[in-house]
Design a protein around this motif. Sequence first.
Motif, PDB file in Angstrom:
ATOM      1  N   UNK A   1       0.853  -1.179   0.000  1.00 49.25           N
ATOM      2  CA  UNK A   1       0.000   0.000   0.000  1.00 49.25           C
ATOM      3  C   UNK A   1       0.896   1.238   0.000  1.00 49.25           C
ATOM      4  N   UNK A   2       0.316   2.358  -0.408  1.00 50.89           N
ATOM      5  CA  UNK A   2       1.066   3.611  -0.463  1.00 50.89           C
ATOM      6  C   UNK A   2       1.440   4.064   0.947  1.00 50.89           C
ATOM      7  N   UNK A   3       2.608   4.697   1.068  1.00 49.69           N
ATOM      8  CA  UNK A   3       3.038   5.224   2.362  1.00 49.69           C
ATOM      9  C   UNK A   3       3.550   6.637   2.184  1.00 49.69           C
ATOM     10  N   UNK A   4       3.386   7.438   3.221  1.00 50.20           N
ATOM     11  CA  UNK A   4       3.992   8.763   3.265  1.00 50.20           C
ATOM     12  C   UNK A   4       5.380   8.574   3.898  1.00 50.20           C
ATOM     13  N   UNK A   5       6.415   8.602   3.074  1.00 50.81           N
ATOM     14  CA  UNK A   5       7.714   8.099   3.487  1.00 50.81           C
ATOM     15  C   UNK A   5       8.544   9.123   4.249  1.00 50.81           C
ATOM     16  N   UNK A   6       9.362   8.578   5.121  1.00 49.57           N
ATOM     17  CA  UNK A   6      10.365   9.338   5.849  1.00 49.57           C
ATOM     18  C   UNK A   6      11.465   8.357   6.243  1.00 49.57           C
ATOM     19  N   UNK A   7      12.721   8.746   6.061  1.00 46.77           N
ATOM     20  CA  UNK A   7      13.837   7.868   6.407  1.00 46.77           C
ATOM     21  C   UNK A   7      14.849   8.640   7.242  1.00 46.77           C
ATOM     22  N   UNK A   8      15.711   7.899   7.909  1.00 50.79           N
ATOM     23  CA  UNK A   8      16.799   8.474   8.698  1.00 50.79           C
ATOM     24  C   UNK A   8      18.117   7.918   8.184  1.00 50.79           C
ATOM     25  N   UNK A   9      19.055   8.813   7.862  1.00 53.52           N
ATOM     26  CA  UNK A   9      20.341   8.416   7.307  1.00 53.52           C
ATOM     27  C   UNK A   9      21.458   8.767   8.280  1.00 53.52           C
TER      28      UNK A   9
ATOM     29  N   UNK B   1      18.282  17.423  11.669  1.00 53.34           N
ATOM     30  CA  UNK B   1      19.613  17.036  11.205  1.00 53.34           C
ATOM     31  C   UNK B   1      20.604  16.883  12.337  1.00 53.34           C
ATOM     32  N   UNK B   2      21.235  15.738  12.362  1.00 52.86           N
ATOM     33  CA  UNK B   2      22.499  15.473  13.013  1.00 52.86           C
ATOM     34  C   UNK B   2      23.245  14.585  12.022  1.00 52.86           C
ATOM     35  N   UNK B   3      24.587  14.694  11.954  1.00 51.83           N
ATOM     36  CA  UNK B   3      25.300  13.892  10.960  1.00 51.83           C
ATOM     37  C   UNK B   3      24.988  12.403  11.045  1.00 51.83           C
ATOM     38  N   UNK B   4      24.745  11.898  12.255  1.00 51.77           N
ATOM     39  CA  UNK B   4      24.443  10.481  12.377  1.00 51.77           C
ATOM     40  C   UNK B   4      22.952  10.185  12.406  1.00 51.77           C
ATOM     41  N   UNK B   5      22.104  11.217  12.415  1.00 53.85           N
ATOM     42  CA  UNK B   5      20.650  11.044  12.410  1.00 53.85           C
ATOM     43  C   UNK B   5      20.031  12.156  11.576  1.00 53.85           C
ATOM     44  N   UNK B   6      20.049  11.958  10.271  1.00 52.51           N
ATOM     45  CA  UNK B   6      19.463  12.959   9.377  1.00 52.51           C
ATOM     46  C   UNK B   6      18.108  12.449   8.917  1.00 52.51           C
ATOM     47  N   UNK B   7      17.061  13.082   9.419  1.00 50.72           N
ATOM     48  CA  UNK B   7      15.687  12.692   9.077  1.00 50.72           C
ATOM     49  C   UNK B   7      15.214  13.522   7.893  1.00 50.72           C
ATOM     50  N   UNK B   8      14.746  12.819   6.872  1.00 52.08           N
ATOM     51  CA  UNK B   8      14.244  13.499   5.677  1.00 52.08           C
ATOM     52  C   UNK B   8      12.915  12.881   5.264  1.00 52.08           C
ATOM     53  N   UNK B   9      12.146  13.662   4.538  1.00 50.95           N
ATOM     54  CA  UNK B   9      10.895  13.180   3.952  1.00 50.95           C
ATOM     55  C   UNK B   9      10.742  13.825   2.589  1.00 50.95           C
ATOM     56  N   UNK B  10       9.773  13.341   1.843  1.00 52.48           N
ATOM     57  CA  UNK B  10       9.572  13.861   0.515  1.00 52.48           C
ATOM     58  C   UNK B  10       8.999  15.270   0.503  1.00 52.48           C
ATOM     59  N   UNK B  11       9.090  15.902  -0.645  1.00 52.49           N
ATOM     60  CA  UNK B  11       8.440  17.193  -0.843  1.00 52.49           C
ATOM     61  C   UNK B  11       7.027  16.931  -1.349  1.00 52.49           C
ATOM     62  N   UNK B  12       6.311  17.996  -1.697  1.00 51.05           N
ATOM     63  CA  UNK B  12       4.889  17.862  -2.002  1.00 51.05           C
ATOM     64  C   UNK B  12       4.607  16.818  -3.077  1.00 51.05           C
TER      65      UNK B  12
END
Length: 637
Positions: free
Chosen positions: A267-275, A298-309
């Motif tokens: 199923x579709x998800x509203x994505x977010x990941x941590x790098x 943002x932290x160098x060891x925990x960078x949380x990002x998600x998609x744009x619109x």
Amino acid sequence: MELVIERTRRRRRWPRRLFSVLRWGVMLGVLAVSVPGPWGPARLGVTVVSGPSMLPTYDPGDLVLTWRADAYPVGTPIVYGIPAGEPGAGLKVVHRVVEVQPDGSHLTQGDNNQHLDPWRPTDEDIRGRVVLRVPRGGIVLRWFGSPLLLALVSGLLTGASVFGWARRRGGPPPPGGDAGPRRRHRRPTPSATVALRATVVGTALAAALSTTGAQAAPVGALTSTDLQAFTVPSSIAANPVSYEQVLTSETALEYCATVTVTNHADQAVEWEITLNISQQPYNATSVSSSWNVTTVSFQPDLWRVKGVAFNAVLAAGASYVWGYCGARTPPDLADATAVATVTSSGGGQYCATVAVTTTSTDWIRWRVTIDHSTPGLTDNNYWLAAEPTNTSNATTISFDGGTGTWLVRGSGSNEYIRASSPASWSYCAPMSAASPLVDATVTAAVTSSGGGQYCADVTVSTLSTTFIKWRATIDHTTAGLTNGVYWLTAQPTNFWNATSISFTAGTGTWVLKGTSSNELIKAGQPTTFGYCAPTNANAELVDATVSATVTSSGGGQYCANVTVSTTSTEFIKWRATIDHTTPGLTSSTYWLTTQPTNFWNATSDSFTSATGTWVLHGLSWNELIKAGQPQTFGFCT
């Protein structure tokens, strides 16, 4: 008798009424703690674990019962809803409290996760602490939660309440009075009571089942469980969204990468990941730019990002590529290996290119030492006596004139290297500034003579296959200058392309070295210098061949021109003898009885009257002759 029976019946009825009151109390109590009301959220909750983030504590499919408490200390497993405004808001998470913040929020983490959750739930978000686990109970509860079965169970419970609880005590007494034993009958349960019971049971069941629809453990639906790997496999992560990074370019201070996110769910998800971009091969301290992605924190060891619109939601099985560039902290100076190649030499200097390498797989800020032992520069002609001023792509750190040691670091675009990315730089320096003089082979060729002087070109050569700094010695034995005419009695003052070192008058020995433009020679690459010097006034006179031509006669006298020549290939200081045998003067008319007083271009040495022999030598400007270069003088008598 009737009175006794009635009293007995009344005594037996009160236990049933007490049980009924207790049953109603339990049902109302369950209803009170299971259903939210004006007094606050429900205290009792049921949640089904659906992901591996809490392994081995809870398995997927387990059912956990929660109880809303006043505080949740560190170590407490809790169920909370993702706060409003965050991706996945409303989803439930079963994780453990690892820290309670001063503001009352909680840091949580799955027992099977390597990172903290990105959310900070407060007491309002927490549904309760886990008080009971039912292994695999969620599977059964989910089956019960289907609409068809829920309707069936509700119907059965309602029917049981109506028909089971409303059993009658029987009909009226049979005719005939006391002819037989009386049957006990219950009074019909009022219809309003039956309806109330069915409502209470249905509401409690619906409330309980409504809490099982949460996806408890899939916190990974929005964050990665593997921060170190290039690819995060969905098979081992609670997150159905995996990511893969690919470096597209890099320098020591910056790199750029593309990141592919893939939704493995159905199923579709509203994505977010941590790098984690703080470790190899990234080593980033900040993000200098990014595109098609939004930074949550943002932290160098925990960078949380998600998609744009336009890419915030990933369809089932879909992927999307975004990118960023990360900045790195400059590394410290580190020693590298230097190998030099001399690319040119001449004009008193040489130029070299230096290759700089390292075995380090990490970027380093390189530093090298140039000295007498540097490969490619061991020839003493390349030893440094002073710091070179003409360098490219390098900067001087220090120079030790005593040892000729030059410490250099990179600059500009080649300041940083690693094993797969070497650098090079170049410099030019005076050649042989610190090397000793070496005796060379000397040959001279007299190019002109006359006027009491001669000029010569001197060739300096060597058999050395490497450049040497030459030294030349000119004396009576120098090839081309063995004739005493060229012997030096004083140091010449007119010379070029050489520097005088010393002159010894007693032996006529002159020592010279090259200038900055020609001081270096090697086999096949000789050099030349030249000089002019007075001919040796003390040189021995050499008899020359004499022939005369009478040019005029009359009035009791004659005039003649005399040619002086030699077969010598070297210049000689000529001496001429005129007598009765001189060609052109053999006629007795031309025999001399006295020394002529009218003569030119010669100096009279002696005259013998008895034989008529006249001896002469040249003047300073014509005293030297060699084969093919005769001189003339004349006389009248």
